[in-house]
Scaffold this motif. Structure first.
Motif, PDB file in Angstrom:
ATOM      1  N   GLU A   3       0.794  -1.231   0.000  1.00 44.22           N
ATOM      2  CA  GLU A   3       0.000   0.000   0.000  1.00 44.22           C
ATOM      3  C   GLU A   3       0.830   1.287   0.000  1.00 44.22           C
ATOM      4  OE1 GLU A   3      -3.229   0.119  -0.363  1.00 44.22           O
ATOM      5  OE2 GLU A   3      -3.432  -2.067  -0.357  1.00 44.22           O
ATOM      6  N   LEU A   4       2.130   1.205   0.033  1.00 41.41           N
ATOM      7  CA  LEU A   4       2.959   2.407   0.037  1.00 41.41           C
ATOM      8  C   LEU A   4       2.863   3.112  -1.317  1.00 41.41           C
ATOM      9  CD1 LEU A   4       6.231   1.286   1.875  1.00 41.41           C
ATOM     10  CD2 LEU A   4       4.521   2.906   2.694  1.00 41.41           C
ATOM     11  N   THR A   5       2.635   4.425  -1.284  1.00 42.63           N
ATOM     12  CA  THR A   5       2.504   5.198  -2.525  1.00 42.63           C
ATOM     13  C   THR A   5       3.523   6.328  -2.637  1.00 42.63           C
ATOM     14  OG1 THR A   5       0.870   6.671  -1.502  1.00 42.63           O
ATOM     15  CG2 THR A   5       0.031   4.711  -2.658  1.00 42.63           C
ATOM     16  N   GLU A   6       4.160   6.691  -1.522  1.00 39.81           N
ATOM     17  CA  GLU A   6       5.140   7.769  -1.547  1.00 39.81           C
ATOM     18  C   GLU A   6       6.098   7.646  -0.376  1.00 39.81           C
ATOM     19  OE1 GLU A   6       3.059  11.435  -1.183  1.00 39.81           O
ATOM     20  OE2 GLU A   6       2.126  10.937   0.726  1.00 39.81           O
ATOM     21  N   LEU A   7       7.211   8.337  -0.473  1.00 44.90           N
ATOM     22  CA  LEU A   7       8.194   8.426   0.604  1.00 44.90           C
ATOM     23  C   LEU A   7       8.427   9.892   0.925  1.00 44.90           C
ATOM     24  CD1 LEU A   7      10.865   5.776  -0.525  1.00 44.90           C
ATOM     25  CD2 LEU A   7       9.025   5.493   1.149  1.00 44.90           C
ATOM     26  N   PRO A   8       8.644  10.224   2.184  1.00 49.79           N
ATOM     27  CA  PRO A   8       8.854  11.635   2.559  1.00 49.79           C
ATOM     28  C   PRO A   8      10.135  12.205   1.961  1.00 49.79           C
ATOM     29  CG  PRO A   8       9.277  10.189   4.427  1.00 49.79           C
ATOM     30  CD  PRO A   8       8.669   9.327   3.367  1.00 49.79           C
ATOM     31  N   PHE A   9      10.095  13.474   1.606  1.00 41.17           N
ATOM     32  CA  PHE A   9      11.254  14.140   1.002  1.00 41.17           C
ATOM     33  C   PHE A   9      12.459  14.114   1.928  1.00 41.17           C
ATOM     34  CE2 PHE A   9      13.827  17.938   0.174  1.00 41.17           C
ATOM     35  CZ  PHE A   9      14.105  17.758  -1.170  1.00 41.17           C
ATOM     36  N   GLU A  10      12.216  14.067   3.243  1.00 35.45           N
ATOM     37  CA  GLU A  10      13.302  14.080   4.224  1.00 35.45           C
ATOM     38  C   GLU A  10      14.270  12.909   4.054  1.00 35.45           C
ATOM     39  OE1 GLU A  10      10.143  16.684   5.827  1.00 35.45           O
ATOM     40  OE2 GLU A  10      10.228  14.749   4.780  1.00 35.45           O
ATOM     41  N   LEU A  11      13.829  11.842   3.389  1.00 36.59           N
ATOM     42  CA  LEU A  11      14.728  10.711   3.165  1.00 36.59           C
ATOM     43  C   LEU A  11      15.846  11.049   2.188  1.00 36.59           C
ATOM     44  CD1 LEU A  11      12.504   9.252   4.724  1.00 36.59           C
ATOM     45  CD2 LEU A  11      12.723   7.331   3.148  1.00 36.59           C
ATOM     46  N   SER A  12      15.790  12.241   1.617  1.00 37.15           N
ATOM     47  CA  SER A  12      16.878  12.709   0.743  1.00 37.15           C
ATOM     48  C   SER A  12      18.184  12.833   1.516  1.00 37.15           C
ATOM     49  CB  SER A  12      16.522  14.067   0.133  1.00 37.15           C
ATOM     50  OG  SER A  12      15.350  13.997  -0.637  1.00 37.15           O
ATOM     51  N   ASN A  13      18.100  12.909   2.844  1.00 31.54           N
ATOM     52  CA  ASN A  13      19.299  13.039   3.684  1.00 31.54           C
ATOM     53  C   ASN A  13      20.097  11.740   3.760  1.00 31.54           C
ATOM     54  OD1 ASN A  13      18.580  15.706   4.320  1.00 31.54           O
ATOM     55  ND2 ASN A  13      17.338  15.042   6.067  1.00 31.54           N
ATOM     56  N   LEU A  14      19.531  10.642   3.284  1.00 30.72           N
ATOM     57  CA  LEU A  14      20.191   9.341   3.419  1.00 30.72           C
ATOM     58  C   LEU A  14      21.225   9.162   2.307  1.00 30.72           C
ATOM     59  CD1 LEU A  14      17.024   7.195   4.258  1.00 30.72           C
ATOM     60  CD2 LEU A  14      18.602   8.351   5.829  1.00 30.72           C
ATOM     61  N   LYS A  15      22.330   9.851   2.434  1.00 28.55           N
ATOM     62  CA  LYS A  15      23.366   9.856   1.404  1.00 28.55           C
ATOM     63  C   LYS A  15      24.249   8.608   1.415  1.00 28.55           C
ATOM     64  CE  LYS A  15      22.099  13.958   0.068  1.00 28.55           C
ATOM     65  NZ  LYS A  15      21.341  14.114  -1.208  1.00 28.55           N
ATOM     66  N   GLN A  16      24.147   7.786   2.465  1.00 22.59           N
ATOM     67  CA  GLN A  16      24.973   6.585   2.559  1.00 22.59           C
ATOM     68  C   GLN A  16      24.256   5.340   2.031  1.00 22.59           C
ATOM     69  OE1 GLN A  16      28.170   6.940   3.530  1.00 22.59           O
ATOM     70  NE2 GLN A  16      27.674   9.118   3.756  1.00 22.59           N
ATOM     71  N   VAL A  17      22.987   5.472   1.695  1.00 24.89           N
ATOM     72  CA  VAL A  17      22.203   4.318   1.254  1.00 24.89           C
ATOM     73  C   VAL A  17      22.712   3.811  -0.089  1.00 24.89           C
ATOM     74  CG1 VAL A  17      19.942   3.571   0.439  1.00 24.89           C
ATOM     75  CG2 VAL A  17      20.118   4.911   2.525  1.00 24.89           C
ATOM     76  N   THR A  18      22.958   2.498  -0.163  1.00 27.54           N
ATOM     77  CA  THR A  18      23.398   1.861  -1.406  1.00 27.54           C
ATOM     78  C   THR A  18      22.349   0.893  -1.948  1.00 27.54           C
ATOM     79  OG1 THR A  18      24.517   0.071  -0.207  1.00 27.54           O
ATOM     80  CG2 THR A  18      25.824   2.027  -0.737  1.00 27.54           C
ATOM     81  N   PHE A  19      21.388   0.503  -1.104  1.00 28.43           N
ATOM     82  CA  PHE A  19      20.382  -0.494  -1.486  1.00 28.43           C
ATOM     83  C   PHE A  19      19.002  -0.009  -1.082  1.00 28.43           C
ATOM     84  CE2 PHE A  19      17.590  -4.014  -0.619  1.00 28.43           C
ATOM     85  CZ  PHE A  19      17.896  -5.011  -1.536  1.00 28.43           C
ATOM     86  N   SER A  56      24.478   7.683  -3.455  1.00 27.71           N
ATOM     87  CA  SER A  56      25.353   6.503  -3.362  1.00 27.71           C
ATOM     88  C   SER A  56      24.649   5.216  -3.766  1.00 27.71           C
ATOM     89  CB  SER A  56      25.887   6.354  -1.929  1.00 27.71           C
ATOM     90  OG  SER A  56      26.654   7.470  -1.550  1.00 27.71           O
ATOM     91  N   LEU A  57      23.439   5.325  -4.287  1.00 22.61           N
ATOM     92  CA  LEU A  57      22.610   4.155  -4.562  1.00 22.61           C
ATOM     93  C   LEU A  57      23.227   3.250  -5.629  1.00 22.61           C
ATOM     94  CD1 LEU A  57      19.926   3.174  -3.422  1.00 22.61           C
ATOM     95  CD2 LEU A  57      18.775   4.227  -5.367  1.00 22.61           C
ATOM     96  N   HIS A  58      23.344   1.945  -5.297  1.00 20.77           N
ATOM     97  CA  HIS A  58      23.861   0.942  -6.221  1.00 20.77           C
ATOM     98  C   HIS A  58      22.759   0.018  -6.742  1.00 20.77           C
ATOM     99  CE1 HIS A  58      28.194   1.115  -4.366  1.00 20.77           C
ATOM    100  NE2 HIS A  58      27.859   2.201  -5.026  1.00 20.77           N
ATOM    101  N   TRP A  59      21.765  -0.240  -5.907  1.00 15.03           N
ATOM    102  CA  TRP A  59      20.702  -1.205  -6.236  1.00 15.03           C
ATOM    103  C   TRP A  59      19.362  -0.550  -5.965  1.00 15.03           C
ATOM    104  CZ3 TRP A  59      20.816  -6.833  -7.005  1.00 15.03           C
ATOM    105  CH2 TRP A  59      19.559  -7.443  -6.940  1.00 15.03           C
TER     106      TRP A  59
END
Length: 386
Positions: A217-233, A253-256
């Motif tokens: 049921e997820l349709t969106e993610l909050p803009f604040e998650l833009s701070n997650l610069k270390q996320v690769t997956f 840094s997203l790889h996957w």
């Protein structure tokens, strides 16, 4: 049932695949056949080892490791150069407390003991045990296949928490206190009942892996998650996203990225912002075209789409000189008819999504491990990675 095969058409110059996806009941039968063969092979191997000297050597080695772990000196279990593996000897030594107290654990054992992990599973669990709130030293939570719906607010006290594994539960929302977990590196809340994600999650700036798959049921993610610069997956598959969230496009840094089985109709023209992306899974959406911006992603090595609705694919994507593997999955026209045969095997939409996801994971692993292929392949046997 016969031999199960994938139909593929592949050209070395463009690395393009045309793949027929068979009905899930056939896939299920193939999967079970492979598992049965694997178990039979393992059984024969165990019987062979039991009759060989290798098994005795293995037993002796395991016994020696156990003695070392307990700090028991060699002189206690070696007789004339041979290892005495009798259980009575080990019990006798363990009762000899003064030997154990003087023992010094190896660095490896100390490291394992310093890793504090909490595990919980079983459908009889409907809430977290009260004793958990006192164990704020924990570094990992592994809670799965329970009936738990709520994560307690006291999770904010677990400042050393690095891994939060909460898959296959009944969780309906994440508490805002999750933003207090500054050391968190992995968050897996896949296959739950989430309908939204708190903006506070963006405060977990050390996060490297985010799995939100199968919440449906997820349709969106909050803009604040833009701070997650270390996320690769990032895995947000099996939800209802109409487009790729802006915050995901800012995860540099997203790889996957797996956003398969959603409601996507197009890709953003600035998709090339993800210049570190290597694997991009888009199958089971409603895409009608692929943007040329994909050509500006130099590290992209695997792109998977569902080809039935695609009417425009940039030629350069198929002829990419970077070694891009472009896979276009074809739906089986009999799928809706034969799905009824799987009702006794797959009880819910969530179970179906999870089964398909595991199968695709095995297939993609197989594709990624291929180094060279013939010019044209009409039939390719597929072996699951058990």
């Amino acid at each position: 049932m016969g031999c199960f095969v994938w139909k593929e058409k592949l050209n070395v110059s463009n690395m393009g695949h045309q793949v027929i996806i068979f009905d899930i009941s056939v896939v299920r039968g193939f999967w079970e056949t492979q598992v049965k063969k694997y178990k039979e092979t393992r059984k024969k191997e165990k019987e062979r080892l039991a009759q060989s000297s290798l098994e005795k050597i293995k037993q002796e080695w395991d016994f020696v490791l156990e003695c070392r772990k307990k700090g028991i000196p060699q002189s206690a279990y070696l007789k004339n150069g041979f290892v005495d593996t009798t259980e009575k000897l080990l019990d006798k030594i363990e009762k000899n407390s003064h030997i154990c107290k003087k023992s010094t654990l190896s660095d490896e054992t100390s490291k394992k003991r310093s890793k504090f992990i909490f595990q919980l599973s079983g459908e009889h669990w409907t809430e977290f045990p009260d004793s958990l709130k006192e164990q704020t030293h924990l570094k990992e939570w592994h809670i799965y296949k329970t009936q738990i719906q709520t994560i307690p607010a006291y999770i904010a006290l677990f400042q050393e928490l690095k891994v939060l594994e909460l898959s296959n539960n009944q969780i309906t929302h994440l508490p805002v206190e999750i933003g207090c977990l500054k050391q968190l590196k992995e968050l897996n809340v896949s296959f739950n009942n989430l309908k939204s994600i708190p903006p506070e999650l963006g405060n977990c700036e050390n996060l490297e892996k985010l799995d939100l798959a199968g919440n449906l049921e997820l349709t969106e993610l909050p803009f604040e998650l833009s701070n997650l610069k270390q996320v690769t997956f990032v895995d947000v598959s099996a939800n209802k996203f109409p487009t790729i969230p802006i915050c995901v496009l800012r995860m540099s840094s997203l790889h996957w990225l797996d956003i398969s089985n959603n409601k996507l109709k197009d890709l953003p023209q600035d998709i090339d912002r993800l210049d570190e992306l290597q694997t991009f899974l888009l199958q089971k959406n409603k895409l009608t075209y692929l943007p040329r911006a994909l050509l500006n992603m130099p590290k992209l090595s695997l792109l998977v789409v569902s080809g039935d609705d695609l009417v425009e694919i940039p030629t350069d994507v198929c002829e990419s000189p970077t070694g891009l593997k472009f896979i276009s999955l074809k739906d089986n026209p009999l799928e809706t008819i034969l799905y009824n045969d799987t009702d006794d095997i797959i009880e819910s939409e969530r179970d179906r999504e999870q089964f398909e996801k595991e199968f695709m994971k095995a297939y993609i692993t197989d594709i990624q491990e291929r180094e060279s292929m013939p010019c044209y392949t009409t039939k390719v046997s597929f072996t699951l990675q058990l």
